[in-house]
Design a protein around this motif. Structure first.
Motif, PDB file in Angstrom:
ATOM      1  N   ARG A 112       0.821  -1.215   0.000  1.00  8.39           N
ATOM      2  CA  ARG A 112       0.000   0.000   0.000  1.00  8.39           C
ATOM      3  C   ARG A 112       0.851   1.259   0.000  1.00  8.39           C
ATOM      4  NH1 ARG A 112      -5.650  -0.517   2.799  1.00  8.39           N
ATOM      5  NH2 ARG A 112      -5.852  -2.774   2.970  1.00  8.39           N
ATOM      6  N   GLY A 113       2.019   1.175   0.688  1.00 14.49           N
ATOM      7  CA  GLY A 113       2.836   2.375   0.825  1.00 14.49           C
ATOM      8  C   GLY A 113       3.557   2.730  -0.455  1.00 14.49           C
ATOM      9  N   ALA A 114       3.866   1.696  -1.274  1.00 14.39           N
ATOM     10  CA  ALA A 114       4.659   1.942  -2.473  1.00 14.39           C
ATOM     11  C   ALA A 114       3.888   2.769  -3.497  1.00 14.39           C
ATOM     12  CB  ALA A 114       5.100   0.620  -3.088  1.00 14.39           C
ATOM     13  N   LYS A 115       2.558   2.825  -3.328  1.00 14.36           N
ATOM     14  CA  LYS A 115       1.716   3.462  -4.338  1.00 14.36           C
ATOM     15  C   LYS A 115       2.102   4.923  -4.590  1.00 14.36           C
ATOM     16  CE  LYS A 115      -2.632   1.921  -3.804  1.00 14.36           C
ATOM     17  NZ  LYS A 115      -4.042   2.116  -3.399  1.00 14.36           N
ATOM     18  N   VAL A 116       2.256   5.682  -3.513  1.00 15.49           N
ATOM     19  CA  VAL A 116       2.562   7.101  -3.732  1.00 15.49           C
ATOM     20  C   VAL A 116       3.967   7.493  -3.278  1.00 15.49           C
ATOM     21  CG1 VAL A 116       0.191   7.864  -3.641  1.00 15.49           C
ATOM     22  CG2 VAL A 116       1.529   7.759  -1.534  1.00 15.49           C
ATOM     23  N   LEU A 117       4.738   6.478  -2.821  1.00 13.05           N
ATOM     24  CA  LEU A 117       6.070   6.801  -2.307  1.00 13.05           C
ATOM     25  C   LEU A 117       7.050   7.005  -3.451  1.00 13.05           C
ATOM     26  CD1 LEU A 117       8.002   7.134   0.022  1.00 13.05           C
ATOM     27  CD2 LEU A 117       8.301   4.675   0.090  1.00 13.05           C
ATOM     28  N   ASP A 118       7.513   8.225  -3.615  1.00  9.07           N
ATOM     29  CA  ASP A 118       8.529   8.507  -4.633  1.00  9.07           C
ATOM     30  C   ASP A 118       9.333   9.721  -4.200  1.00  9.07           C
ATOM     31  OD1 ASP A 118       6.784  10.583  -4.976  1.00  9.07           O
ATOM     32  OD2 ASP A 118       5.959   9.843  -6.862  1.00  9.07           O
ATOM     33  N   GLY A 119      10.236  10.158  -5.051  1.00  7.57           N
ATOM     34  CA  GLY A 119      11.091  11.289  -4.712  1.00  7.57           C
ATOM     35  C   GLY A 119      10.286  12.538  -4.377  1.00  7.57           C
ATOM     36  N   TYR A 120       9.219  12.756  -5.131  1.00 14.22           N
ATOM     37  CA  TYR A 120       8.392  13.937  -4.889  1.00 14.22           C
ATOM     38  C   TYR A 120       7.786  13.891  -3.489  1.00 14.22           C
ATOM     39  CZ  TYR A 120       4.830  17.503  -5.584  1.00 14.22           C
ATOM     40  OH  TYR A 120       4.062  18.621  -5.459  1.00 14.22           O
ATOM     41  N   PHE A 121       7.294  12.712  -3.138  1.00 13.93           N
ATOM     42  CA  PHE A 121       6.641  12.524  -1.845  1.00 13.93           C
ATOM     43  C   PHE A 121       7.607  12.820  -0.695  1.00 13.93           C
ATOM     44  CE2 PHE A 121       5.041   9.708   1.598  1.00 13.93           C
ATOM     45  CZ  PHE A 121       3.766  10.227   1.701  1.00 13.93           C
ATOM     46  N   LEU A 122       8.877  12.445  -0.905  1.00 12.22           N
ATOM     47  CA  LEU A 122       9.860  12.632   0.165  1.00 12.22           C
ATOM     48  C   LEU A 122      10.343  14.076   0.270  1.00 12.22           C
ATOM     49  CD1 LEU A 122      12.066   9.434  -0.208  1.00 12.22           C
ATOM     50  CD2 LEU A 122      10.453   9.952   1.612  1.00 12.22           C
ATOM     51  N   THR A 123      10.181  14.838  -0.808  1.00  5.99           N
ATOM     52  CA  THR A 123      10.810  16.166  -0.811  1.00  5.99           C
ATOM     53  C   THR A 123       9.801  17.307  -0.808  1.00  5.99           C
ATOM     54  OG1 THR A 123      10.977  15.950  -3.196  1.00  5.99           O
ATOM     55  CG2 THR A 123      12.948  15.435  -1.925  1.00  5.99           C
ATOM     56  N   HIS A 124       8.510  17.006  -0.652  1.00  6.48           N
ATOM     57  CA  HIS A 124       7.533  18.086  -0.613  1.00  6.48           C
ATOM     58  C   HIS A 124       6.664  17.984   0.628  1.00  6.48           C
ATOM     59  CE1 HIS A 124       8.852  18.292  -4.753  1.00  6.48           C
ATOM     60  NE2 HIS A 124       8.314  19.509  -4.819  1.00  6.48           N
ATOM     61  N   SER A 125       6.146  19.144   1.033  1.00  8.75           N
ATOM     62  CA  SER A 125       5.290  19.148   2.222  1.00  8.75           C
ATOM     63  C   SER A 125       3.828  19.105   1.790  1.00  8.75           C
ATOM     64  CB  SER A 125       5.552  20.402   3.045  1.00  8.75           C
ATOM     65  OG  SER A 125       4.968  21.507   2.383  1.00  8.75           O
ATOM     66  N   MET A 126       2.926  19.221   2.747  1.00  4.13           N
ATOM     67  CA  MET A 126       1.500  19.235   2.445  1.00  4.13           C
ATOM     68  C   MET A 126       0.986  20.659   2.277  1.00  4.13           C
ATOM     69  SD  MET A 126       0.409  16.233   2.135  1.00  4.13           S
ATOM     70  CE  MET A 126      -1.359  16.399   2.267  1.00  4.13           C
ATOM     71  N   SER A 127       1.911  21.597   2.255  1.00  3.04           N
ATOM     72  CA  SER A 127       1.513  22.993   2.175  1.00  3.04           C
ATOM     73  C   SER A 127       0.716  23.249   0.894  1.00  3.04           C
ATOM     74  CB  SER A 127       2.772  23.867   2.199  1.00  3.04           C
ATOM     75  OG  SER A 127       2.432  25.204   1.991  1.00  3.04           O
ATOM     76  N   GLY A 128      -0.491  23.759   1.053  1.00  7.80           N
ATOM     77  CA  GLY A 128      -1.314  24.114  -0.087  1.00  7.80           C
ATOM     78  C   GLY A 128      -1.914  22.944  -0.835  1.00  7.80           C
ATOM     79  N   VAL A 129      -1.795  21.744  -0.322  1.00 10.65           N
ATOM     80  CA  VAL A 129      -2.370  20.583  -0.999  1.00 10.65           C
ATOM     81  C   VAL A 129      -3.808  20.407  -0.528  1.00 10.65           C
ATOM     82  CG1 VAL A 129      -2.224  18.091  -1.294  1.00 10.65           C
ATOM     83  CG2 VAL A 129      -0.138  19.466  -1.176  1.00 10.65           C
ATOM     84  N   ILE A 130      -4.694  20.196  -1.474  1.00 12.98           N
ATOM     85  CA  ILE A 130      -6.078  19.895  -1.098  1.00 12.98           C
ATOM     86  C   ILE A 130      -6.127  18.446  -0.669  1.00 12.98           C
ATOM     87  CG2 ILE A 130      -8.448  19.754  -1.943  1.00 12.98           C
ATOM     88  CD1 ILE A 130      -7.456  21.855  -4.103  1.00 12.98           C
ATOM     89  N   THR A 131      -6.513  18.234   0.591  1.00 12.27           N
ATOM     90  CA  THR A 131      -6.308  16.905   1.174  1.00 12.27           C
ATOM     91  C   THR A 131      -7.134  15.825   0.495  1.00 12.27           C
ATOM     92  OG1 THR A 131      -7.939  17.518   2.813  1.00 12.27           O
ATOM     93  CG2 THR A 131      -5.624  17.703   3.438  1.00 12.27           C
ATOM     94  N   LEU A 132      -8.187  16.212  -0.234  1.00 10.79           N
ATOM     95  CA  LEU A 132      -8.995  15.200  -0.900  1.00 10.79           C
ATOM     96  C   LEU A 132      -8.308  14.647  -2.137  1.00 10.79           C
ATOM     97  CD1 LEU A 132     -12.625  16.560  -0.689  1.00 10.79           C
ATOM     98  CD2 LEU A 132     -11.831  14.281  -0.021  1.00 10.79           C
ATOM     99  N   GLU A 133      -7.295  15.389  -2.627  1.00  7.74           N
ATOM    100  CA  GLU A 133      -6.662  14.984  -3.878  1.00  7.74           C
ATOM    101  C   GLU A 133      -5.271  14.435  -3.643  1.00  7.74           C
ATOM    102  OE1 GLU A 133      -6.851  18.327  -6.457  1.00  7.74           O
ATOM    103  OE2 GLU A 133      -9.059  18.304  -6.409  1.00  7.74           O
ATOM    104  N   PRO A 134      -4.824  13.596  -4.582  1.00  6.89           N
ATOM    105  CA  PRO A 134      -3.459  13.074  -4.455  1.00  6.89           C
ATOM    106  C   PRO A 134      -2.460  14.209  -4.544  1.00  6.89           C
ATOM    107  CG  PRO A 134      -4.646  11.958  -6.226  1.00  6.89           C
ATOM    108  CD  PRO A 134      -5.515  13.073  -5.752  1.00  6.89           C
ATOM    109  N   GLY A 135      -1.222  13.918  -4.089  1.00  7.49           N
ATOM    110  CA  GLY A 135      -0.189  14.951  -4.140  1.00  7.49           C
ATOM    111  C   GLY A 135       0.315  15.258  -2.745  1.00  7.49           C
ATOM    112  N   GLY A 136       1.254  16.176  -2.675  1.00  6.07           N
ATOM    113  CA  GLY A 136       1.835  16.510  -1.382  1.00  6.07           C
ATOM    114  C   GLY A 136       2.848  15.467  -0.961  1.00  6.07           C
ATOM    115  N   GLY A 137       3.403  15.659   0.217  1.00  6.66           N
ATOM    116  CA  GLY A 137       4.432  14.732   0.673  1.00  6.66           C
ATOM    117  C   GLY A 137       4.704  14.855   2.153  1.00  6.66           C
TER     118      GLY A 137
END
Ligand SMILES: Nc1ncnc2c1ncn2[C@@H]1O[C@H](COP(=O)(O)OP(=O)(O)O)[C@@H](O)[C@H]1O
Ligand SMILES: [Mg+2]
Lengths: 357, 258
Positions: A112-137
């Motif tokens: 389950r964790g591998a699905k969104v785990l990537d470089g972007y996920f490790l290097t970005h925060s949740m700042s400004g991310v709409i929590t209902l949508e994918p993205g952020g880190g």
């Protein structure tokens, strides 16, 4: 008994001599074979009986395996060997039972964790991310965990180490007994209570704001007794003869401790500290109370809210939508990897620093 | 360099238990004195009072006087640490420091006391290892761990470590009891050589060893288990083994008890 009786009885000259040392043995592949048979039977019974839980299949197979082993071994090999085989089998079954939850937990997190785990996920925060949508880190949470755990270690490791040195090398009498007692009590403090203590003391009475440092203090409270205990055990393992050898060379006691006792135990001591770090890295309660949680990157642990991996997992899970679940699992995977790496490093250090023979 | 030890009225305690009672004796400089006696009679305890290692034990306490030439080891203001630099010790079981190399083991006493002059150290290490008859066996592997040596080599390493700090007296508590006969012989030879430089006191359970290596022999005994150990007599080794004054000594030496 029956075998010695055979040997003692007058031997029929025509019969081949009976060896009292050799006995019929099951072939070496017998345990594996039996396990395979039991597994097949378990699956068969499960299918035929319409049992829908795989767990039940496995348990049936396990019981069958134990029964088959006992029966076969006692008919072929005799009772003593049968007991031996039964005990071995029970241990294997218990081992598998213990490993199954662990392995499935790891597997589940990995998948389950591998699905969104990537470089972007490790290097970005949740700042400004709409929590209902994918993205952020989790960058902000990673920073938080590293800083809070690092600060907690900076506080707890020296204090714990010195306490253990006092208890083992100097402590006798009432003070040492009292310290040991309080360390025991501290071991049992629930993390939420440590958090409440710092909350009332640091934030409510002294009127400081939420910060990573406040969380680190609570984590240090949790970490210190573990460090004291493990360091104590390691110091006790250092043979007294080494201390005496050093003292007899005219080396003062404090120098003996620093140059002889601690280096001899350093592998075990670091392992203990690393394991304590791993233990507090997963704490969420004190973070909830003291660090408050944040979606933004805050590099300063002494001022303002931060996040942390366990807190992030809790937060994302509480949001309760598909995208946030994915993020929670990925963060969990990172947390587990962090703890595992710490463990491996600890083992590496222990092996590297072990006294050479 | 070597010094005379003059003990008078010495008792040692573990908590409230008196392990040795009212011992007086003189140990001559540049000689080997052997302590013999049944197990538990306090030989080790007495030996450890001679360099103030006894008080390292929990509850260890000493009454009486130990004069090293004309200084009382238990006098006011005497620092046990300096006493131990003057009176070195070798233990029953070889105990090289496991985290240190052979070189570091020998240099430990100097280094841990803050002496870091590299060139002098090299020289002292070589001299001490030669003094302990170990140089030829280890000169090519000075940087290997000391615990990789055989038991006899380890014990000689411990002797080298002890003599590297240039003590005046060397105490040895059953230094050969964990060793095979050949290593034992090597150490006995070594003791014979070391006595020209140090005052040596050795505890041994081996009568032949006492007879072989020592100039004077002290026999300790205890009345019963739990009673404090006492010095029965001390005399020239030859006399103790041929014609002791006390019956108990003769009984012990001829193997009639103990
Ligand atoms: N650490 C200790 N604590 C309490 N009693 C001790 C300790 N070491 C030795 N003793 C006691 O002191 C007595 C003398 O012991 P020891 O000096 O070791 O005898 P020896 O070396 O002659 O065999 C014995 O009765 C022993 O039980
Ligand atoms: Mg002894």
């Amino acid at each position: 008994m029956s075998r010695t009786a055979v040997a003692d009885a007058p031997v029929d000259r025509a019969a081949p001599p009976v060896s009292t040392l050799r006995q019929p043995r099951l072939p070496r592949w017998a345990p594996l074979g039996l396990a395979a048979v039991a597994a097949v039977l378990g699956i068969g019974i499960g299918l035929v009986g319409g049992l829908d839980s795989r767990l039940q299949w496995g348990l049936i197979a396990a019981v069958l395996y134990l029964g088959l082993t006992a029966v076969l071994a006692s008919t072929v090999e005799g009772t003593r060997q049968a007991k031996d085989r039964l005990a071995t089998s029970v241990i294997w079954v218990c081992f598998l039972l213990a490993v199954v939850p662990l392995a499935s937990l790891l597997w589940e997190t990995l998948v389950r964790g591998a699905k969104v785990l990537d470089g972007y996920f490790l290097t970005h925060s949740m700042s400004g991310v709409i929590t209902l949508e994918p993205g952020g880190g989790i960058y902000h949470a990673l920073i938080g965990t590293l800083e809070q755990v690092g600060l907690a270690t900076l506080i707890a490791a020296p204090l714990g180490l010195l306490t253990a040195v006092y208890l083992v090398e100097y402590g006798t009498g009432r003070l040492a007994k009292a310290i040991t007692f309080f360390v025991d009590v501290m071991t049992g403090i629930p993390s939420i209570v440590a958090g409440l203590f710092i909350l009332s003391f640091w934030i409510i009475i002294l009127d400081f704001g939420y910060s990573g440092f406040a969380g680190a203090m609570a984590l240090a409270i949790l970490m210190m007794p573990i460090v004291v205990r493990s360091t104590e055990e390691m110091l006790k393992l250092v043979p007294n003869e080494l201390r005496e050898a050093s003292l007899a060379l005219g080396v003062p006691k404090w120098k003996t401790i620093i140059k002889v006792v601690l280096p001899t135990a350093v592998g075990g001591i670091t392992t203990g500290i690393m394991l304590a770090v791993a233990r507090i890295a997963g704490e969420s309660a004190p973070i909830l109370l003291l660090v408050f949680g944040s979606a933004e990157i805050n590099n300063n642990p002494f001022d303002g809210a931060q996040s942390s991996l366990p807190y992030f997992i809790y937060e994302q899970w509480a949001l309760g939508n598909e995208a946030s679940y994915d993020r929670a699992w990925a963060a969990a995977l990172v947390l587990i990897a962090f703890v595992m790496i710490l463990n491996l490093v600890a083992r590496g250090i222990a092996r590297w620093k072990a006294p050479k023979h | 360099m070597a010094k005379r030890i003059d003990v008078s009225g010495l008792s040692a305690y573990y908590g409230s238990f008196r392990a040795i009672d009212d011992i007086s004796m003189t140990v001559e400089p540049r000689s080997v004195t052997a302590f013999i006696g049944p197990s538990g009679c306090g030989k080790s305890t007495f030996l450890r009072t001679l360099n103030r290692m006894h008080e390292v034990t929990n509850g260890g306490r000493v009454e009486g006087k130990v004069m090293l030439d004309d200084e009382d080891l238990y006098g006011p203001g005497v620092d046990p640490v300096s006493v131990r630099r003057t009176v070195g010790m070798v233990f029953q079981r070889p105990n090289p420091f496991p985290t240190m190399s052979i070189y570091e083991n020998v240099a430990a006493g100097l280094r841990l006391n803050g002496d870091h002059r590299k060139k002098d150290l090299d020289e002292i290490v070589e001299r001490s290892l030669k003094g302990a008859n170990l140089w030829n066996e280890v000169k090519d592997r000075l940087n290997r761990p000391g615990s990789g040596l055989s038991g006899g080599q380890q014990q000689r390493l411990c002797i080298a470590r002890a003599i590297a700090v240039e003590p005046q007296v060397l105490l040895m508590d059953e230094p050969c009891s964990a060793l095979d006969p050949i290593s034992t012989l090597a150490i006995e030879d070594l003791i014979g050589e070391l006595k020209s430089r140090f005052t040596i006191v050795i505890v041994t359970h081996n009568m032949q060893q006492a007879a072989r290596v020592s100039d004077r022999t002290a026999f300790f005994n205890l009345a019963e288990v739990g009673a404090p150990g006492k010095l029965v007599e001390i005399d020239d080794t030859e006399r103790i083994f041929s014609n002791p004054t006390v019956q108990a000594t003769e009984d012990y030496i001829s193997g009639r008890f103990g």
